[in-house]
Design an enzyme around this catalytic site. Structure first.
Site, PDB file in Angstrom:
ATOM      1  N   ASP A  24       0.977  -1.167  -0.110  1.00  8.16           N
ATOM      2  CA  ASP A  24      -0.043  -0.079  -0.037  1.00  8.16           C
ATOM      3  C   ASP A  24       0.955   1.396   0.103  1.00  8.16           C
ATOM      4  O   ASP A  24       1.999   1.151   0.480  1.00  8.16           O
ATOM      5  CB  ASP A  24      -0.822  -0.158   1.086  1.00  8.16           C
ATOM      6  N   ASN A  72     -10.461  -2.833  -6.170  1.00  9.55           N
ATOM      7  CA  ASN A  72      -9.856  -1.790  -7.109  1.00  9.55           C
ATOM      8  C   ASN A  72     -10.341  -1.457  -8.528  1.00  9.55           C
ATOM      9  O   ASN A  72     -10.085  -0.506  -9.118  1.00  9.55           O
ATOM     10  CB  ASN A  72      -8.339  -2.375  -7.196  1.00  9.55           C
TER      11      ASN A  72
HETATM   12  C1  FPP Z   1      -2.077   0.163  -3.420  1.00 13.51           C
HETATM   13  O1  FPP Z   1      -1.639   1.330  -3.317  1.00 13.51           O
HETATM   14  C2  FPP Z   1      -1.385  -0.365  -4.559  1.00 13.51           C
HETATM   15  C3  FPP Z   1      -2.058  -1.134  -5.309  1.00 13.51           C
HETATM   16  C4  FPP Z   1      -3.701  -1.259  -5.421  1.00 13.51           C
HETATM   17  C5  FPP Z   1      -1.554  -1.880  -6.450  1.00 13.51           C
HETATM   18  C6  FPP Z   1      -0.348  -2.489  -6.299  1.00 13.51           C
HETATM   19  C7  FPP Z   1       0.587  -2.766  -7.513  1.00 13.51           C
HETATM   20  C8  FPP Z   1       1.833  -2.586  -7.530  1.00 13.51           C
HETATM   21  C9  FPP Z   1       2.819  -2.431  -6.324  1.00 13.51           C
HETATM   22  C10 FPP Z   1       2.205  -2.489  -9.129  1.00 13.51           C
HETATM   23  C11 FPP Z   1       3.181  -3.856  -9.212  1.00 13.51           C
HETATM   24  C12 FPP Z   1       2.850  -4.918  -8.920  1.00 13.51           C
HETATM   25  C13 FPP Z   1       3.148  -6.150  -9.653  1.00 13.51           C
HETATM   26  C14 FPP Z   1       2.917  -7.482  -9.195  1.00 13.51           C
HETATM   27  C15 FPP Z   1       4.121  -5.882 -10.953  1.00 13.51           C
HETATM   28  P1  FPP Z   1      -2.600   2.785  -3.462  1.00 13.51           P
HETATM   29  O2  FPP Z   1      -2.407   3.187  -4.858  1.00 13.51           O
HETATM   30  O3  FPP Z   1      -3.858   2.237  -2.941  1.00 13.51           O
HETATM   31  O4  FPP Z   1      -1.885   3.923  -2.350  1.00 13.51           O
HETATM   32  P2  FPP Z   1      -2.522   4.910  -1.644  1.00 13.51           P
HETATM   33  O5  FPP Z   1      -3.425   4.139  -0.677  1.00 13.51           O
HETATM   34  O6  FPP Z   1      -1.311   5.607  -1.419  1.00 13.51           O
HETATM   35  O7  FPP Z   1      -3.717   5.636  -2.780  1.00 13.51           O
END
Ligand code: FPP
Length: 246
Positions: A24, A72
């Site tokens: 996250d 998501n």
């Molecule tokens: C949550 O952070 C993250 C995600 C929903 C996506 C996770 C994906 C990756 C780490 C990219 C790469 C993955 C692979 C397997 C190649 P957020 O966007 O919700 O962060 P925030 O809470 O700060 O908005």
């Protein structure tokens, strides 16, 4: 750096066999730099590579990462499309490295809603790495714990209807055989980055006795050194699985 793998007596502390991570903080990482959220996801993908590579030295055999949840899809079309593109790019670019590094890749989650081109790449990577055994990387993509349990219950109901399963044989040992994770051990340690302390529908059944670590670091800043420290702390935990110490 903390000597993360040594206990108080200097002996090597037991490592968690299976670590699961809620990655996250990509969006906030990008926002702090006045960049689009997808820049954070790309930085997050770079960390995925590093954390997977760190596993053998830390004796972490199983690593499960939460890449995209069933919730998501509620994000903007731009972000969802960008993430799907990133997953495809990651698979194309990393397949050979993962193969050579002994990583066996599996995907969990419902593939029905994913685009066929992505599903083909996922199937291909699973097949390509099927003989590897050094590290077992599981990527949760369109995954939700409740959705997984509901899909498992549906499959189980079919087996009952087909006469393949006796309702009285359904118990906490038979049920997980229907989960996406049926070949995996339960996670010993679940890490969530970015300072949020919730589990967000991740591995609900499997994490019944997992230890949790909520880390303030945003995922793109989660270095292998920080990973080693968190894994090292696991060794000093007293896990009782509901029993009392003797
Ligand atoms: C949550 O952070 C993250 C995600 C929903 C996506 C996770 C994906 C990756 C780490 C990219 C790469 C993955 C692979 C397997 C190649 P957020 O966007 O919700 O962060 P925030 O809470 O700060 O908005």
């Amino acid at each position: 750096m903390i000597d993360s793998m040594s206990g108080a007596d200097g002996a090597k502390a037991p490592a968690p066999n299976h670590v699961a991570i809620i990655m996250d903080g990509n969006g906030r990482w990008a926002q702090k730099r006045n960049r689009p959220r997808l820049v954070g996801h790309h930085a997050g993908a770079k960390r995925v590579r590093e954390i997977v590579r760190a596993c053998p030295d830390l004796d972490v055999k199983y690593l499960t990462i939460f890449a995209f949840s069933t919730e998501n899809w509620k994000r903007t079309q731009t972000e969802v499309a960008g993430l799907m593109k990133l997953f495809k790019r990651y698979i194309r670019r990393e397949a050979q490295n993962l193969l050579e590094e002994g990583v066996r890749v599996r995907f969990i989650g419902d593939r029905v809603r994913l685009e066929p081109a992505l599903v083909d790449l996922m199937d291909g990577l699973e097949l390509l790495t099927a003989d590897n055994d050094k590290v077992h990387l599981t990527i949760a993509l369109n995954y939700g714990g409740r959705d997984e349990v509901a899909r498992a219950a549906r499959r189980l109901a079919y087996d009952v209807a087909m006469g393949k399963l006796e309702p009285k044989s359904i118990c906490d040992e038979t049920f997980p055989k229907y989960l996406d994770t049926h070949v995996l051990p339960d996670p010993d340690l679940v890490i969530r980055t970015s300072g949020e302390a919730r589990i967000s529908n991740f591995l609900l059944w499997q994490s019944a006795y997992s230890e949790y670590e909520f880390i303030d670091t945003l995922w793109p800043d989660f270095t292998p050194d920080i990973f080693a420290q968190v894994v090292g702390r696991f060794g000093v935990r007293d896990r009782r699985f509901g029993a009392v110490p003797v």
